[in-house]
Design a protein around this motif. Structure first.
Motif, PDB file in Angstrom:
ATOM      1  N   SER A 204       0.819  -1.216   0.000  1.00 36.40           N
ATOM      2  CA  SER A 204       0.000   0.000   0.000  1.00 36.40           C
ATOM      3  C   SER A 204       0.852   1.264   0.000  1.00 36.40           C
ATOM      4  O   SER A 204       0.305   2.370   0.004  1.00 36.40           O
ATOM      5  N   TRP A 206       4.619   3.034  -1.627  1.00 35.22           N
ATOM      6  CA  TRP A 206       5.801   2.995  -2.490  1.00 35.22           C
ATOM      7  C   TRP A 206       6.531   4.319  -2.320  1.00 35.22           C
ATOM      8  O   TRP A 206       5.930   5.394  -2.464  1.00 35.22           O
ATOM      9  N   ASP A 214       6.142   1.995  -9.932  1.00 33.09           N
ATOM     10  CA  ASP A 214       5.215   0.990 -10.447  1.00 33.09           C
ATOM     11  C   ASP A 214       5.962  -0.176 -11.086  1.00 33.09           C
ATOM     12  O   ASP A 214       5.599  -1.345 -10.909  1.00 33.09           O
ATOM     13  N   ASP A 217       8.233  -1.829  -8.217  1.00 40.24           N
ATOM     14  CA  ASP A 217       7.282  -2.442  -7.274  1.00 40.24           C
ATOM     15  C   ASP A 217       7.929  -2.776  -5.922  1.00 40.24           C
ATOM     16  O   ASP A 217       7.655  -3.814  -5.336  1.00 40.24           O
ATOM     17  N   ARG A 221       3.240  -3.089   2.751  1.00 39.47           N
ATOM     18  CA  ARG A 221       1.854  -2.950   3.204  1.00 39.47           C
ATOM     19  C   ARG A 221       1.871  -2.330   4.602  1.00 39.47           C
ATOM     20  O   ARG A 221       1.948  -3.029   5.607  1.00 39.47           O
ATOM     21  N   ARG A 242      -4.252   0.512  -6.009  1.00 42.79           N
ATOM     22  CA  ARG A 242      -2.887   0.809  -6.418  1.00 42.79           C
ATOM     23  C   ARG A 242      -2.811   1.971  -7.409  1.00 42.79           C
ATOM     24  O   ARG A 242      -1.879   2.780  -7.357  1.00 42.79           O
ATOM     25  N   ARG A 245      -1.986   5.606  -6.357  1.00 41.51           N
ATOM     26  CA  ARG A 245      -0.585   6.007  -6.145  1.00 41.51           C
ATOM     27  C   ARG A 245      -0.037   6.691  -7.394  1.00 41.51           C
ATOM     28  O   ARG A 245       0.952   7.444  -7.328  1.00 41.51           O
ATOM     29  N   ALA A 254      -1.384   4.258  -1.070  1.00 43.27           N
ATOM     30  CA  ALA A 254      -2.619   3.992  -1.799  1.00 43.27           C
ATOM     31  C   ALA A 254      -3.726   3.678  -0.802  1.00 43.27           C
ATOM     32  O   ALA A 254      -3.464   3.129   0.275  1.00 43.27           O
TER      33      ALA A 254
END
Length: 262
Positions: A204, A206, A214, A217, A221, A242, A245, A254
């Motif tokens: 959730s 980044w 993206d 990745d 979380r 997602r 974000r 997110a």
């Protein structure tokens, strides 16, 4: 009664007012819990949100830091706001819906960069905050309750992009995970997100430091939805949005959603 609930670390509710409004229009959660609002309560743009149907709010705020708010289409009344670890921070608010469900919204301290309380005061504050949460729920057994928020810990191996590489990184260290598990056990909390999505990588957050977030990745979380056992079976349809974000000038978190039939 059925309702959809979302939790989102917004990283400044005034700066990202358009993004909150966009989420409200596109996803229409009945209850939206925000963390890191970075705003006094009276400066939260309530009129914008009320025009979209979110006419109810309970919140705690402070200028430039922390801050939590529950925005709701459904009537909600404030029932608690605790200053765990006596930090003087706006990190918790609890509201109760008319069906008797209490929603706790938390923003647990991030803990700084060093996973050692002897050299990093912020890490000690994080552990103390979690200890106070544990003791509170041990002494005040929650019922018909939901706990959400940015808990700043990714507890499971598949809650981070690399368990091995992050074992000494704040948010995934064993001592933090143990403290979070103690909070869960004290309140008999059930992780609704992982009840619905029991296996596989799930993130959730980044980092802003990763411009290709993206593709790489490298997520964690950190944002959670829990419920007490008496209503945990009522939770379903959990999901992480997602794509949010990837909004223009986004939060680094997110939103996490769940639905409840209570």
């Amino acid at each position: 009664m059925s309702f959809t609930l979302a939790t989102w670390n917004i990283n400044s509710v005034r700066l990202r007012e358009p993004l909150v409004a966009q989420l409200m229009r596109e996803e229409t959660p009945d209850v939206l819990c925000l963390q890191e609002c970075k705003s006094p309560v009276d400066k939260i743009p309530r009129e914008t949100f009320a025009e979209l149907g979110y006419t109810h709010m309970v919140a705690r705020g402070q200028k430039g830091y922390n801050g939590v708010a529950i925005l709701s289409k459904l009537p909600i009344k404030e029932v608690d706001a605790f200053d765990f670890a006596d930090l003087g921070h706006a990190r918790h608010i609890a509201g109760q819906l008319e069906n008797g469900v209490t929603i706790h919204n938390f923003y647990v301290p991030a803990g700084g960069d060093k996973a050692d309380r002897e050299v990093n005061e912020k890490f000690g504050q994080k552990l103390d905050y979690l200890t106070d949460m544990r003791d509170h729920f041990a002494n005040n057994a929650p019922q018909k309750s939901i706990l959400v928020g940015d808990l700043n810990i990714a507890p499971r191996e598949d809650d981070v992009w690399s368990h091995k590489q992050l074992l000494k990184v704040v948010s995934h260290t064993p001592i933090e995970v143990d403290h979070l598990n103690d909070v869960m056990e004290a309140g008999k909390w059930v992780d609704i997100t992982r009840q619905d999505i029991p296996e596989g990588p799930l993130y959730s957050w980044w980092s802003y430091r990763s411009p290709n977030w993206d593709d790489s990745d490298k997520g964690r979380r950190l944002d959670h939805v829990w419920a007490t056992p008496d209503i945990s079976n009522a939770g379903h349809n959990s999901r992480v949005l997602r794509h949010v974000r990837g909004y223009e000038k986004p939060s680094d978190h997110a939103p996490v959603f769940a639905e409840f039939d209570v």
